[in-house]
Scaffold this motif. Sequence first.
Motif, PDB file in Angstrom:
ATOM      1  N   ILE A  38      40.349  10.517 103.856  1.00 42.77           N
ATOM      2  CA  ILE A  38      41.487  10.311 104.739  1.00 42.77           C
ATOM      3  C   ILE A  38      42.491  11.416 104.450  1.00 42.77           C
ATOM      4  N   GLY A  39      42.967  12.082 105.458  1.00 37.70           N
ATOM      5  CA  GLY A  39      43.936  13.140 105.198  1.00 37.70           C
ATOM      6  C   GLY A  39      44.290  13.922 106.434  1.00 37.70           C
ATOM      7  N   LEU A  53      45.036  12.271 101.403  1.00 35.96           N
ATOM      8  CA  LEU A  53      46.238  11.434 101.262  1.00 35.96           C
ATOM      9  C   LEU A  53      46.025  10.344 100.226  1.00 35.96           C
ATOM     10  N   THR A  54      44.829  10.254  99.694  1.00 37.97           N
ATOM     11  CA  THR A  54      44.543   9.238  98.692  1.00 37.97           C
ATOM     12  C   THR A  54      43.412   9.761  97.814  1.00 37.97           C
ATOM     13  N   GLY A  55      43.221   9.128  96.681  1.00 40.36           N
ATOM     14  CA  GLY A  55      42.107   9.538  95.841  1.00 40.36           C
ATOM     15  C   GLY A  55      42.509   9.834  94.423  1.00 40.36           C
ATOM     16  N   MET A  56      41.483   9.975  93.615  1.00 42.86           N
ATOM     17  CA  MET A  56      41.681  10.155  92.191  1.00 42.86           C
ATOM     18  C   MET A  56      41.832  11.632  91.855  1.00 42.86           C
TER      19      MET A  56
ATOM     20  N   GLY B  58      37.320   3.162  90.973  1.00 40.49           N
ATOM     21  CA  GLY B  58      36.529   4.323  90.617  1.00 40.49           C
ATOM     22  C   GLY B  58      36.802   5.531  91.490  1.00 40.49           C
ATOM     23  N   PRO B  59      36.119   6.639  91.246  1.00 40.53           N
ATOM     24  CA  PRO B  59      35.095   6.785  90.226  1.00 40.53           C
ATOM     25  C   PRO B  59      35.689   6.598  88.826  1.00 40.53           C
ATOM     26  N   ALA B 149      37.115   4.036 101.699  1.00 41.81           N
ATOM     27  CA  ALA B 149      37.906   5.126 102.296  1.00 41.81           C
ATOM     28  C   ALA B 149      39.331   5.083 101.758  1.00 41.81           C
ATOM     29  N   ASP B 150      39.857   3.875 101.593  1.00 38.43           N
ATOM     30  CA  ASP B 150      41.217   3.692 101.072  1.00 38.43           C
ATOM     31  C   ASP B 150      41.324   4.223  99.643  1.00 38.43           C
ATOM     32  N   ALA B 151      40.222   4.089  98.880  1.00 38.93           N
ATOM     33  CA  ALA B 151      40.223   4.583  97.505  1.00 38.93           C
ATOM     34  C   ALA B 151      40.088   6.101  97.454  1.00 38.93           C
ATOM     35  N   GLY B 152      39.788   6.720  98.578  1.00 39.90           N
ATOM     36  CA  GLY B 152      39.677   8.178  98.614  1.00 39.90           C
ATOM     37  C   GLY B 152      38.363   8.702  98.080  1.00 39.90           C
ATOM     38  N   ILE B 153      37.334   7.877  98.129  1.00 40.74           N
ATOM     39  CA  ILE B 153      36.021   8.329  97.681  1.00 40.74           C
ATOM     40  C   ILE B 153      35.360   9.105  98.831  1.00 40.74           C
ATOM     41  N   LEU B 234      42.790   1.965 108.998  1.00 43.63           N
ATOM     42  CA  LEU B 234      43.118   3.100 108.130  1.00 43.63           C
ATOM     43  C   LEU B 234      44.269   3.905 108.720  1.00 43.63           C
ATOM     44  N   PHE B 238      47.786   4.734 106.765  1.00 41.74           N
ATOM     45  CA  PHE B 238      48.108   6.081 106.284  1.00 41.74           C
ATOM     46  C   PHE B 238      48.985   6.889 107.234  1.00 41.74           C
ATOM     47  N   PHE B 239      48.855   6.658 108.522  1.00 40.96           N
ATOM     48  CA  PHE B 239      49.622   7.492 109.457  1.00 40.96           C
ATOM     49  C   PHE B 239      50.471   6.606 110.369  1.00 40.96           C
TER      50      PHE B 239
END
Lengths: 224, 245
Positions: A38-39, A53-56, B58-59, B149-153, B234, B238-239
């Motif tokens: 997402i970004g 916009l999110t993530g580790m 995670g990860p 997707a929310d976790a940004g994986i 989503l 986010f937007f």
Amino acid sequence: MQDDKKRYVIPGDVITTGPYRPDQNVTLDGNRIIATVIGISEISDDGVRVIPLTGMYIPKSSDLVIGKVVSHTSLSWEVDINSCYVGILPAADVFGRDFSAHADELTSKLDKGDLIAARIVNFDRTRDPLITIADRELGKIESGTLIKISPSKVPRLIGKRGSMIQTVEMATHAVITIGQNGLIVVSCDDSNGLLKAIKAIRMIEEEAHMANLTDKVKEMLESR
Amino acid sequence: MGGRESTLVLLDKNGIRCDGRKIDEPRKIMIKAGVLKNADGSAYIEFGDNKIIAGVFGPRDVHPKHLSNTDTGILRCRYHMSPFSVTERKNPAPSRREIEISKVIKEALLPSLMLEKFPRTVVDVFIEVLQADGGSRCAAIDAASVALADAGIPMRDMVCACAAGKVADTIVLDVNNEEDQAGQADMPVGYMPNLNKVTLLQLDGVLTRDEYKKCIDTAIGGCKLVYQIQKKALTDKFFENGGNQ
């Protein structure tokens, strides 16, 4: 944001089908370039990328990070750098070349729970990231307030060529150390300045996707 | 053929189903992303009377260590039904059915994830069914995909899932609990809409070749509807101002 170059995307969205080079956070399916996170997608001359916009936090060579010592072996410390991998700080980095595992006690320099500012020296898929504290602005952090934000918001907090963070530092006289991993240390002699700086950082984190954020932050800092 | 004897009218002569839907109409679906603070990513879905929450971590480091893979990250999935999710109290211990659904969901999500970017790590997906009503595995996949997707994986595509089935000799979209119990066939399908790939295909019941083809097309049509709702969830998170989709 509705121009051709920048667009909000979610995983699976086709950004473009042109002959571009896939850069960060995109994947190629035939001739389609697809977002993987997402970004905000960006198409430039040298490629297509998505700013997440999110993530580790994923370690990258030469990144400044702030970490917490979690344990040590006889040869190295293990540092929690807010990522899926632990940072490895070799003892020789702190004790110098004549480090001896018998003579030197690692806890005498850095103990469990200590905060350090470190730089990532090396990272690849096969090994945990190697970090160093042998530089001028690096090393143990003695005082300050620790704030954690989402690592994806760090670039916004720094701003273009550091403009955003300079604005905050100038207005509050605080010293702010930003780790690329989303950990931030704020120290300030004036308690009002400290609170204001923290408030500004929180505000930037929450409204990272908004336009004109620098002006808004300025306005907030100047009030009262 | 198939199905249990029942007095329930599953499909009346006007083509209206037992809960008032048309044959190609899904139940009401609502998805909300980012509902949990402590998980890296999360989502809540209401799919008809199904209420399911999914959390993703995670990860992160793999424990126990022997499960880790030096070539790629791994995915672990736990589908669990709360004791209060069904009319009679369900024993909270994982049942044979839950273990199987966990495996099926894991395999439905895996093709979309780019775990090779994170060797020696694990992504954990926890799915908690708060209220169950036929088709909970599809709803669980929908929620898990939004949570990932929310976790940004990094994902190649979203995974959306929807079932189709055969009720009173007619192919219908999104079978509910009654239709599942008394109907003739139930076919949950997981689908990646942009890559046009199927990640889950199960079939309980008997269908002719033509019915099978129609059933899978109907289910994929349902998946595409679900995809729009996932996208909206989503986008809303986010937007919220100025999203262009």
